[in-house]
Design a protein around this motif. Structure first.
Motif: not given
Length: 166
Positions: A118-134
């Motif tokens: 499956g795909t794990l989506t990580i939501f953050s307040d990081d400016a360069s990648s607010p959404q990181l997909l694994l």
């Protein structure tokens, strides 16, 4: 001098409440010993960085790439950050500190559920990648649980809490 069992801050002998966090001082000095055992000095946040999980995309095409050593994407979750490394010749590394992670979700289609990926989506307040997909990771629910616990532990170690805005 004694230490607060809630936040690890030093307080004056005889004080009834911690000057840093306001907790009662009637407990012992457990927090500094626990931090010292993990390799960090009292009040310095979390201890040394340890690897909690590492994986690669595991879809059918990714498995074929792995056979010929062309699956160059690696996902790593440590006790302090999430890293995604990609590239065969030139390496691209994307990192997010666990302190910046706000939420995560797992997406699985029916074929992916059959394959256990499956795909794990990580939501953050990081400016360069607010959404990181694994993408296409094995056992995504288990990885999400590992990440959730790591985020909670890191935020507790750094004395960070959330308040919902209404």
């Amino acid at each position: 001098m004694p230490y607060c069992t809630s936040c690890g801050a030093e307080y004056k002998q005889g004080a009834k409440f911690c000057g840093e966090c306001g907790a009662s001082t009637t407990g012992g000095a457990a927090a500094p010993e626990r931090r010292a055992a993990s390799g960090a000095a009292p009040g310095s946040g979390s201890g040394p960085e340890t690897k909690l999980w590492q994986g690669k995309p595991a879809g059918i095409s990714d498995r074929l790439k792995g056979i010929v050593r062309l699956n160059t994407t690696t996902y790593t979750i440590t006790s302090q950050r999430i890293m995604v490394k990609t590239g065969l010749i030139g390496k691209d590394v994307e990192e997010i500190e666990l302190l910046r992670v706000n939420d995560f979700s797992v997406d699985q289609s029916i074929p992916q559920r059959i394959l256990g990926i499956g795909t794990l989506t990580i939501f953050s307040d990081d400016a360069s990648s607010p959404q990181l997909l694994l993408h296409r990771i094995r056992h995504p629910q288990t990885v999400k649980d590992v990440l959730r616990q790591a985020v909670r532990d890191e935020k507790i170690a750094n004395n960070i809490s959330y308040r919902e805005q209404i």
